[in-house]
Design an enzyme around this catalytic site. Structure first.
Site, PDB file in Angstrom:
ATOM      1  N   GLY A 194     -16.741   5.267  -8.918  1.00  0.00           N
ATOM      2  CA  GLY A 194     -16.890   5.231  -7.467  1.00  0.00           C
ATOM      3  C   GLY A 194     -15.599   4.775  -6.828  1.00  0.00           C
ATOM      4  N   GLN A 199     -10.096   1.076  -0.613  1.00  0.00           N
ATOM      5  CA  GLN A 199      -9.313   1.044  -1.854  1.00  0.00           C
ATOM      6  C   GLN A 199      -8.133   2.001  -1.817  1.00  0.00           C
ATOM      7  OE1 GLN A 199     -12.996   1.459  -4.478  1.00  0.00           O
ATOM      8  NE2 GLN A 199     -11.663   0.135  -5.697  1.00  0.00           N
ATOM      9  N   CYS A 247     -13.508  -2.589 -11.433  1.00  0.00           N
ATOM     10  CA  CYS A 247     -13.128  -2.057 -10.129  1.00  0.00           C
ATOM     11  C   CYS A 247     -11.719  -1.473 -10.219  1.00  0.00           C
ATOM     12  CB  CYS A 247     -13.177  -3.191  -9.103  1.00  0.00           C
ATOM     13  SG  CYS A 247     -12.730  -2.686  -7.442  1.00  0.00           S
ATOM     14  N   LEU A 248     -11.514  -0.287  -9.642  1.00  0.00           N
ATOM     15  CA  LEU A 248     -10.188   0.348  -9.687  1.00  0.00           C
ATOM     16  C   LEU A 248      -9.119  -0.506  -9.010  1.00  0.00           C
ATOM     17  CD1 LEU A 248     -11.018   4.095  -8.870  1.00  0.00           C
ATOM     18  CD2 LEU A 248     -10.524   3.088 -11.103  1.00  0.00           C
ATOM     19  N   HIS A 289     -21.971  -2.193  -5.123  1.00  0.00           N
ATOM     20  CA  HIS A 289     -20.551  -2.509  -5.369  1.00  0.00           C
ATOM     21  C   HIS A 289     -19.670  -1.841  -4.302  1.00  0.00           C
ATOM     22  CE1 HIS A 289     -16.961  -3.088  -8.159  1.00  0.00           C
ATOM     23  NE2 HIS A 289     -16.502  -2.215  -7.274  1.00  0.00           N
ATOM     24  N   GLU A 290     -19.922  -0.546  -4.052  1.00  0.00           N
ATOM     25  CA  GLU A 290     -19.093   0.191  -3.079  1.00  0.00           C
ATOM     26  C   GLU A 290     -19.368  -0.284  -1.653  1.00  0.00           C
ATOM     27  OE1 GLU A 290     -16.687   1.731  -4.240  1.00  0.00           O
ATOM     28  OE2 GLU A 290     -17.395   1.961  -6.292  1.00  0.00           O
ATOM     29  N   HIS A 293     -17.358  -3.184  -0.736  1.00  0.00           N
ATOM     30  CA  HIS A 293     -15.968  -2.870  -0.360  1.00  0.00           C
ATOM     31  C   HIS A 293     -15.846  -2.636   1.148  1.00  0.00           C
ATOM     32  CE1 HIS A 293     -13.619  -2.780  -3.993  1.00  0.00           C
ATOM     33  NE2 HIS A 293     -14.434  -1.952  -4.612  1.00  0.00           N
TER      34      HIS A 293
HETATM   35 ZN    ZN Z   1     -14.520  -1.573  -6.652  1.00  0.00          ZN
END
Ligand code: ZN
Ligand code: ZN
Length: 328
Positions: A194, A199, A247-248, A289-290, A293
């Site tokens: 995701g 991000q 997480c990226l 999670h997203e 963000h």
């Molecule tokens: Zn993340």
């Protein structure tokens, strides 16, 4: 026996090492991603572990290992492999991302260990770093991956945009569609499940998820891509569970995060249609999670205080590396 300067460069350029990769190994900056790629290949062949480490992106996943262990694994690979040839199949010179696809012809105790890699490089504070790669075993001329010109610069831990509350999206314009397309390419190149707009440094209420499908053997397959615009979550289930999240934007750090097992989501899709769904398990976890963000919350903020304290030095070290644009 020749002096090391006179030997043919191990990157197979047919130049002398002294005029090819050696200056880079001695500290000169690589002029482009291809030169960096070649110099990393020859560094592996020569067992120059420090060079591999300092040219790896400071936010690389590899930083989960401690340095001594990492050096040992590089040296082991160098020692046990015979480096026969390097074949460059593709080079797309763009900034801040470039890609190089190459075939590394190697063997290990007479066993063929060749592989093909589409590798991505990122320009950070004026220097090129190896970011990550999509790998296939053997020679695979069909190996493809997202084109580097479509990739967006990432916001990593410490970037202020990750702490902001994102703005709602008004109309779904062509610009929004293009952003979503580029977010998808970036997520796929970085092998994510995701990605949220903050991000990629866009403070907008959009995220993408490849819907995870849970198999009977507890493995996960990535399913269809879903686009969530101006999403809201409601009706979280009472049961909670904890499992590993990454997480990226915080590469290399994973932790168990406790979240409700179920949740409902209401959102607008890319066609402007209103949707509502009930999600559970990994899908619900990804949604939460997203969603975090978009509200300036990272999964590390969700950890219990003692656990936060434990990973704090790792987070600070990564933030410092990224700020300096240097791996060590
Ligand atoms: Zn993340
Ligand atoms: Zn070379």
């Amino acid at each position: 026996m020749n002096k090391i300067e006179e030997i043919p460069c191990p990157c197979c350029s047919q130049k002398a090492y002294a005029t090819c990769c050696q200056p880079l190994h001695q500290g000169k900056d690589a002029p482009d991603a291809l030169a960096l790629m070649r110099s990393r290949f020859s560094a592996y062949a020569l067992g120059l572990a420090d060079y591999i480490i300092t040219t790896t992106h400071p936010a690389s996943l590899l930083y989960q290992d401690d340095r001594a262990e990492w050096i040992e694994s590089i040296l082991k690979f160098s020692r046990e492999s015979t480096f026969h040839n390097l074949e460059i199949l593709e080079f797309t010179p763009r900034a801040p991302f470039s890609s190089v696809t190459f075939a590394a012809h190697l063997s290990k105790k007479r066993k063929n260990t060749s592989f093909t890699e589409k590798s991505y490089f990122e320009l950070l504070n004026g220097r090129w770093f190896y970011r990550n790669g999509l790998i296939a075993s053997g020679l695979d001329e069909q190996l493809t991956g997202p084109s580097p010109e479509k990739l967006l610069p990432m916001a990593y831990f410490g970037d202020a945009v990750l702490k902001q509350k994102a703005e709602p999206v008004g109309e779904i314009t062509e610009e929004i569609r293009q952003l979503v397309g580029a977010m998808q390419e970036t997520m796929d190149a970085l092998d994510g499940l995701g990605i949220a707009a903050p991000q990629v440094k866009k403070s907008l209420r959009i995220f993408l998820i490849r819907q995870p499908i849970e198999n009977f053997d507890e493995t996960i397959t990535l399913g269809d891509l879903k686009v969530f615009i101006n999403p809201t979550l409601f009706n979280p289930g009472e049961d909670t569970w904890a499992d590993t999240e990454g997480c990226l934007s915080i590469p290399g750090i994973e932790a168990d995060v406790e979240r409700p097992y179920e949740v409902s989501v209401r959102y607008t899709d890319l066609n402007g249609e209103q949707k509502e769904e009930r999600a559970s398990g990994w899908y619900a976890k990804a949604l939460m999670h997203e969603m975090d963000h978009l509200d300036g919350i990272l999964f590390t903020d969700r950890l219990p205080a003692p656990h936060q304290k434990k990973i704090e030095p790792l987070l600070q070290a990564m933030e410092a590396r990224i700020r300096k644009g240097r791996a060590s």
